[in-house]
Each structure stands twice: as structure tokens, then as C-alpha cells.
Design an enzyme around this catalytic site. Structure first.
Site, PDB file in Angstrom:
ATOM      1  N   ARG A 189       2.498  11.413  -8.649  1.00 44.15           N
ATOM      2  CA  ARG A 189       1.785  11.597  -7.372  1.00 44.15           C
ATOM      3  C   ARG A 189       2.513  10.946  -6.201  1.00 44.15           C
ATOM      4  O   ARG A 189       1.884  10.586  -5.190  1.00 44.15           O
ATOM      5  CB  ARG A 189       0.368  11.014  -7.435  1.00 44.15           C
ATOM      6  N   ASP A 248      -2.150  -5.548  13.860  1.00 39.80           N
ATOM      7  CA  ASP A 248      -2.927  -5.224  15.059  1.00 39.80           C
ATOM      8  C   ASP A 248      -4.018  -6.283  15.239  1.00 39.80           C
ATOM      9  O   ASP A 248      -4.308  -7.026  14.320  1.00 39.80           O
ATOM     10  CB  ASP A 248      -3.525  -3.807  14.968  1.00 39.80           C
ATOM     11  N   ARG A 291       7.313   1.786   1.286  1.00 39.27           N
ATOM     12  CA  ARG A 291       7.579   0.358   1.462  1.00 39.27           C
ATOM     13  C   ARG A 291       8.045  -0.245   0.133  1.00 39.27           C
ATOM     14  O   ARG A 291       8.877  -1.154   0.122  1.00 39.27           O
ATOM     15  CB  ARG A 291       6.326  -0.367   1.945  1.00 39.27           C
ATOM     16  N   SER A 338      -0.579  -5.019   5.434  1.00 43.85           N
ATOM     17  CA  SER A 338      -0.887  -5.364   6.818  1.00 43.85           C
ATOM     18  C   SER A 338      -2.388  -5.564   6.973  1.00 43.85           C
ATOM     19  O   SER A 338      -3.181  -5.167   6.119  1.00 43.85           O
ATOM     20  CB  SER A 338      -0.398  -4.261   7.761  1.00 43.85           C
ATOM     21  N   GLY A 394       0.827  -1.213   0.000  1.00 46.56           N
ATOM     22  CA  GLY A 394       0.000   0.000   0.000  1.00 46.56           C
ATOM     23  C   GLY A 394       0.854   1.252   0.000  1.00 46.56           C
ATOM     24  O   GLY A 394       0.577   2.225  -0.702  1.00 46.56           O
ATOM     25  N   ARG A 452      -0.465  -8.536  -3.600  1.00 49.33           N
ATOM     26  CA  ARG A 452      -0.509  -7.478  -2.586  1.00 49.33           C
ATOM     27  C   ARG A 452       0.302  -7.920  -1.386  1.00 49.33           C
ATOM     28  O   ARG A 452       0.174  -9.070  -0.928  1.00 49.33           O
ATOM     29  CB  ARG A 452      -1.963  -7.212  -2.183  1.00 49.33           C
ATOM     30  N   ARG A 476       7.999  -3.732  12.591  1.00 45.83           N
ATOM     31  CA  ARG A 476       7.219  -3.810  11.342  1.00 45.83           C
ATOM     32  C   ARG A 476       8.089  -4.167  10.159  1.00 45.83           C
ATOM     33  O   ARG A 476       7.689  -4.911   9.281  1.00 45.83           O
ATOM     34  CB  ARG A 476       6.490  -2.486  11.080  1.00 45.83           C
TER      35      ARG A 476
HETATM   36  N1  HPA Z   1      -8.651  -2.217   9.575  1.00 43.87           N
HETATM   37  C1  HPA Z   1      -8.486  -2.015   8.270  1.00 43.87           C
HETATM   38  N2  HPA Z   1      -7.331  -2.138   7.669  1.00 43.87           N
HETATM   39  C2  HPA Z   1      -6.268  -2.497   8.407  1.00 43.87           C
HETATM   40  C3  HPA Z   1      -6.371  -2.716   9.764  1.00 43.87           C
HETATM   41  C4  HPA Z   1      -7.625  -2.578  10.379  1.00 43.87           C
HETATM   42  O1  HPA Z   1      -7.790  -2.772  11.605  1.00 43.87           O
HETATM   43  N3  HPA Z   1      -5.127  -3.039  10.233  1.00 43.87           N
HETATM   44  C5  HPA Z   1      -4.303  -3.016   9.178  1.00 43.87           C
HETATM   45  N4  HPA Z   1      -4.981  -2.701   8.055  1.00 43.87           N
END
Ligand code: HPA
Length: 236
Positions: free
Chosen positions: A43, A204, A24, A90, A20, A87, A217
Site C-alpha cells: 500500500r 504550526d 519521510r 509534526s 507518519g 514516533r 521542514r
Molecule cells: N492538528 C492535528 N495534527 C497536527 C497538527 C494540527 O494542528 N499539526 C501537525 N499535526
């Protein structure tokens, strides 16, 4: 050149990794590719093409969310001839057995809506990963000893979700994690008959509130890049 990608014809490889975050993409290209060369910066969405074990690869940012990813994936597939799109990103875990830093390979992606809703209308299309990529990524992850889960994920349009009740429904139905891009990548790949997969690291946890500390990370992200590259070129 396309509207959003400044690369010349031939400067994008048939295999494209899509983080994304454009920074990175820069880090992964500089860390894992030989002779990496910047091929796009329109951009600030950086894209690099280089070599991994002699194979040409492009690593290009997708931006956040399906609307952004759809722009880059469409142009990469339709104008530059990308054939394998992975892709790397995270996600938030939605199951107790999924830990922080674990890898999720998204077999399918559930959504409320995608940019393809205009085509599918009343159809509940089930966007799914390419089987050979999924299999080879699972093999690569196991070889590396990375705890890995294969199953369904949820591709959300929003990060700041005002419908927490949906998370409970997803968890009850076995959804492993939530992110914001995979479903539309799969829709586009299936429409254009190319291969796609989402390899995700858990950053997370929605059930526990745990989060990956910033300094950890990078190494998790590195595992993911290598799993994606090994899957992409498993038969090369
Ligand atoms: N929500 C949406 N996208 C994400 C999240 C999340 O909690 N964590 C990492 N990408």
C-alpha cells in the site's frame, strides 16, 4: 509477512522509528542509515531497515491517525518483535512559550477516544511514554541545543476539528501540542510491554497561526530523527 507488512521474518529491527509519511521514512533511511534496504512497500507504506552507528533500525511509515498507526504498530510488535517504537512527526503548538521548530517530547497523550476505547470503555486510561526513552531523548535534545519541551500532548482523531472549544480547554490545562497518533502508540506499547515515545517538531501554531515554511521542514525533521536514534541507543 503480515496483512499490511511484506517484510520477511527477521527483516524488521527491534528498534522502529515511525514517521507518519512513508516518504519521510525513505528520506530518513537514506540520510541517516547505512546499508538501508526497503523491507515493505505494501500500500505504499514504505519501511526500511539499516544500521545507525552499528545498531539495526527500521524506519517505517505509520500513516496518519491512530487507526492507521494501530495497524502497523500491532503488526510490528506482535508479529515482528519490535521492542522500541518511536514516533517522529509534526504537531501544532498549543502554548505561547512553544515556538515553531521547537521539539516536544510527549510524556503523556490526552484523547477523546482511541482505537483502544473498546477495551478501556469507561476507564480514562492515561497513556504515557517510556521513562528511559523520554529521559534519554531530553538529554540528546539538550546536547544538540534544540529548544525542547516535555509534557502532555493531545492526540486528536481529526485534523479538521469542529470543536475549537476543546483546544481552549487543552491550552488551559497545559497541553503543549496536538497531533494524531501518539496516544494509541502508548496504549499498545504499555499493553505489550515494549518501549514507546513520540518526538514531535512543531510545524504550526494554533494560537498565532504561524506555520513552518516547507523548505525548513526537512532540517527540523533531521534533528528529530537524530534525537530519536540517540534516545533509542543511549545504552547500547
Ligand atoms: N492538528 C492535528 N495534527 C497536527 C497538527 C494540527 O494542528 N499539526 C501537525 N499535526
Amino acid at each position: 509477512m503480515t496483512i499490511h507488512i511484506g517484510a520477511n521474518p527477521g527483516e524488521i529491527a527491534e528498534t522502529v522509528l515511525l514517521p507518519g509519511d512513508p516518504l519521510r521514512a525513505k528520506w530518513a533511511a537514506e540520510t541517516f542509515l547505512h546499508e538501508a534496504r526497503l523491507v515493505n512497500e505494501v500500500r505504499g507504506m514504505l519501511g526500511y531497515t539499516g544500521l545507525w552507528r552499528g545498531n539495526r533500525v527500521t524506519i517505517h511509515g505509520s500513516g496518519m491517525g491512530m487507526a492507521s498507526l494501530s495497524i502497523y504498530a500491532n503488526e510490528l510488535i506482535r508479529d515482528y518483535g519490535a521492542k522500541t517504537l518511536i514516533r517522529i512527526g509534526s504537531c501544532g503548538a498549543m502554548q505561547a512559550q512553544v515556538g515553531i521548530r521547537d521539539v516536544i517530547l510527549a510524556m503523556t497523550a490526552t484523547t477523546l477516544s482511541t482505537p483502544s476505547k473498546g477495551i478501556f470503555r469507561e476507564l480514562n486510561f492515561a497513556p504515557h511514554a517510556d521513562w528511559s526513552l523520554l529521559r534519554d531523548a531530553a538529554i540528546a535534545a539538550e546536547k544538540r541545543g534544540v529548544p525542547t519541551h516535555v509534557g502532555g500532548i493531545y492526540s486528536s482523531d481529526v485534523f479538521y476539528d469542529e470543536r475549537p472549544d476543546l483546544n481552549e480547554i487543552m491550552t488551559r490545562h497545559g497541553i503543549l501540542g496536538v497531533e494524531m497518533e501518539a496516544a494509541e502508540l502508548y496504549n499498545l506499547a504499555l499493553r505489550h510491554k515494549v518501549r514507546a515515545l513520540a518526538v514531535l517538531t512543531v510545524s504550526d501554531h494554533l494560537l498565532t497561526g504561524d506555520a513552518l515554511p516547507a523548505h525548513q521542514r526537512q532540517s527540523s525533521f533531521g534533528d528529530m530523527v537524530e534525537i530519536a536514534l540517540e534516545a533509542a541507543f543511549a545504552n547500547a
